[in-house]
Scaffold this motif. Sequence first.
Motif, mmCIF file in Angstrom:
data_model
loop_
_atom_site.group_PDB
_atom_site.id
_atom_site.type_symbol
_atom_site.label_atom_id
_atom_site.label_comp_id
_atom_site.label_asym_id
_atom_site.label_seq_id
_atom_site.Cartn_x
_atom_site.Cartn_y
_atom_site.Cartn_z
ATOM 1 N N PRO A 42 36.444 -58.190 -23.916
ATOM 2 C CA PRO A 42 36.939 -56.929 -23.357
ATOM 3 C C PRO A 42 38.269 -56.531 -23.973
ATOM 4 O O PRO A 42 38.990 -57.368 -24.525
ATOM 5 C CB PRO A 42 37.100 -57.266 -21.870
ATOM 6 N N PRO A 43 38.635 -55.259 -23.886
ATOM 7 C CA PRO A 43 39.987 -54.856 -24.282
ATOM 8 C C PRO A 43 41.015 -55.663 -23.504
ATOM 9 O O PRO A 43 40.842 -55.958 -22.320
ATOM 10 C CB PRO A 43 40.038 -53.366 -23.885
ATOM 11 N N GLY A 44 42.074 -56.062 -24.184
ATOM 12 C CA GLY A 44 43.107 -56.864 -23.553
ATOM 13 C C GLY A 44 42.892 -58.355 -23.668
ATOM 14 O O GLY A 44 43.766 -59.139 -23.272
ATOM 15 N N ALA A 45 41.720 -58.772 -24.205
ATOM 16 C CA ALA A 45 41.481 -60.200 -24.405
ATOM 17 C C ALA A 45 42.529 -60.765 -25.363
ATOM 18 O O ALA A 45 42.912 -60.125 -26.340
ATOM 19 C CB ALA A 45 40.080 -60.425 -24.964
ATOM 20 N N VAL A 68 47.439 -57.243 -36.922
ATOM 21 C CA VAL A 68 47.913 -56.023 -36.265
ATOM 22 C C VAL A 68 46.851 -54.932 -36.383
ATOM 23 O O VAL A 68 46.547 -54.219 -35.417
ATOM 24 C CB VAL A 68 49.256 -55.567 -36.863
ATOM 25 N N GLY A 69 46.279 -54.799 -37.578
ATOM 26 C CA GLY A 69 45.209 -53.825 -37.774
ATOM 27 C C GLY A 69 43.989 -54.145 -36.935
ATOM 28 O O GLY A 69 43.317 -53.250 -36.407
ATOM 29 N N LEU A 70 43.689 -55.443 -36.788
ATOM 30 C CA LEU A 70 42.555 -55.850 -35.963
ATOM 31 C C LEU A 70 42.805 -55.477 -34.501
ATOM 32 O O LEU A 70 41.885 -55.029 -33.803
ATOM 33 C CB LEU A 70 42.335 -57.353 -36.106
ATOM 34 N N ALA A 71 44.033 -55.649 -34.033
ATOM 35 C CA ALA A 71 44.376 -55.288 -32.652
ATOM 36 C C ALA A 71 44.161 -53.795 -32.409
ATOM 37 O O ALA A 71 43.640 -53.389 -31.355
ATOM 38 C CB ALA A 71 45.818 -55.679 -32.344
ATOM 39 N N ARG A 72 44.549 -52.966 -33.383
ATOM 40 C CA ARG A 72 44.357 -51.519 -33.226
ATOM 41 C C ARG A 72 42.881 -51.167 -33.142
ATOM 42 O O ARG A 72 42.487 -50.287 -32.370
ATOM 43 C CB ARG A 72 44.999 -50.772 -34.400
ATOM 44 N N ARG A 73 42.064 -51.850 -33.931
ATOM 45 C CA ARG A 73 40.636 -51.525 -33.967
ATOM 46 C C ARG A 73 39.871 -52.034 -32.743
ATOM 47 O O ARG A 73 38.812 -51.505 -32.430
ATOM 48 C CB ARG A 73 40.015 -52.107 -35.241
ATOM 49 N N THR A 74 40.359 -53.079 -32.115
ATOM 50 C CA THR A 74 39.601 -53.724 -31.042
ATOM 51 C C THR A 74 40.228 -53.589 -29.664
ATOM 52 O O THR A 74 39.564 -53.843 -28.667
ATOM 53 C CB THR A 74 39.453 -55.224 -31.340
ATOM 54 N N ARG A 75 41.528 -53.250 -29.629
ATOM 55 C CA ARG A 75 42.316 -53.213 -28.379
ATOM 56 C C ARG A 75 42.454 -54.593 -27.753
ATOM 57 O O ARG A 75 42.681 -54.720 -26.559
ATOM 58 C CB ARG A 75 41.719 -52.200 -27.384
ATOM 59 N N VAL A 211 37.249 -57.855 -41.109
ATOM 60 C CA VAL A 211 37.202 -58.791 -39.984
ATOM 61 C C VAL A 211 36.601 -58.108 -38.763
ATOM 62 O O VAL A 211 35.728 -58.666 -38.083
ATOM 63 C CB VAL A 211 38.605 -59.350 -39.667
ATOM 64 N N ALA A 212 37.064 -56.903 -38.472
ATOM 65 C CA ALA A 212 36.539 -56.169 -37.316
ATOM 66 C C ALA A 212 35.047 -55.905 -37.458
ATOM 67 O O ALA A 212 34.282 -56.069 -36.495
ATOM 68 C CB ALA A 212 37.297 -54.845 -37.155
#
Length: 223
Positions: A42-45, A68-75, A211-212
Motif C-alpha cells: 500500500p502507499p506509505g509502506a 527517491v524516484g521510486l518513492a515518487r512513482r509508488t508513494r 525498478v518500478a
Amino acid sequence: MARSRLRSAAVMSGLVRFLAALLVFSVVACSRDQPVVFAPLPPGAVVLVVGDSLVAGTGASQAQAWPVGLARRTRWEIVNAGVPGDTTAGALERLPDLIADHRPDALIIAIGGNDFLRNVPTDVTRANLEVLIRESRATSRHVALVAIPALSLGRAAVGRLSDHEMYAALAREHELALVPSAVSDVLSREEWRSDRIHANAEGYARIAEKVAESLAAQGWVRR
C-alpha cells in the motif's frame, strides 16, 4: 505370442512412466521460470533499500538517487540505505540495525558491485547475499534483488554490460522479486553515466523507472 504381448505391455508401461516423468519435469521447470507474484504494497509502506553508491546516488544529488524516484512513482516511504564503497559484507553488518530502526514492510537488496571491483571471490559474495536474503525474508516476504552487472572491461568499453548470473539464480532459488538489467542498461550508456561506474541524474531516473516497472509486473504495485 504371450511373451511378445508381455514385452509390448512392459515397453508401453515404461513409455508411459517416462512421458509422465517428462511432463512433471516440464511443469516444474516452467513454474521455476515464472516470476513470483506478490501482494501489492500500500502507499506509505516502508521499503528499505540496501546498497552502495549506486543506491546513495553518487554522480548526482541525493534528491536524484533512484530510491527517491521510486518513492515518487509508488508513494512508498523509501529508506535509502545506500553507502558509497559498501560491499556485501558491509551490508551484512548494517542490516540488523537497519531492520530494527525502520521495521520495513519490504526490502530491496542492490549491492555487489564493489565486491566485483575488489575481486572478492564470487562464492564469498554469493554467500553474503544468501545471508542478506535470509535475514530480509525473516522480516518480510516482500524482498527484491536488483541485479548488478558482472565486471567486464571489454563489455564496459563497448557499452554492453550484462547482469551477473548469480542474481537471477538467487532470485529463483529464494523466490524473490528480481529487477533485471536496470543497472546494466544504464551503465552501458555513456549519456546516462557520470563516470564509468556511476549514473547521472538521467541515469538514476531510468533506474527508478525500471525498478518500478519490474516490481509492478511482479505484483508489488497496485495497478
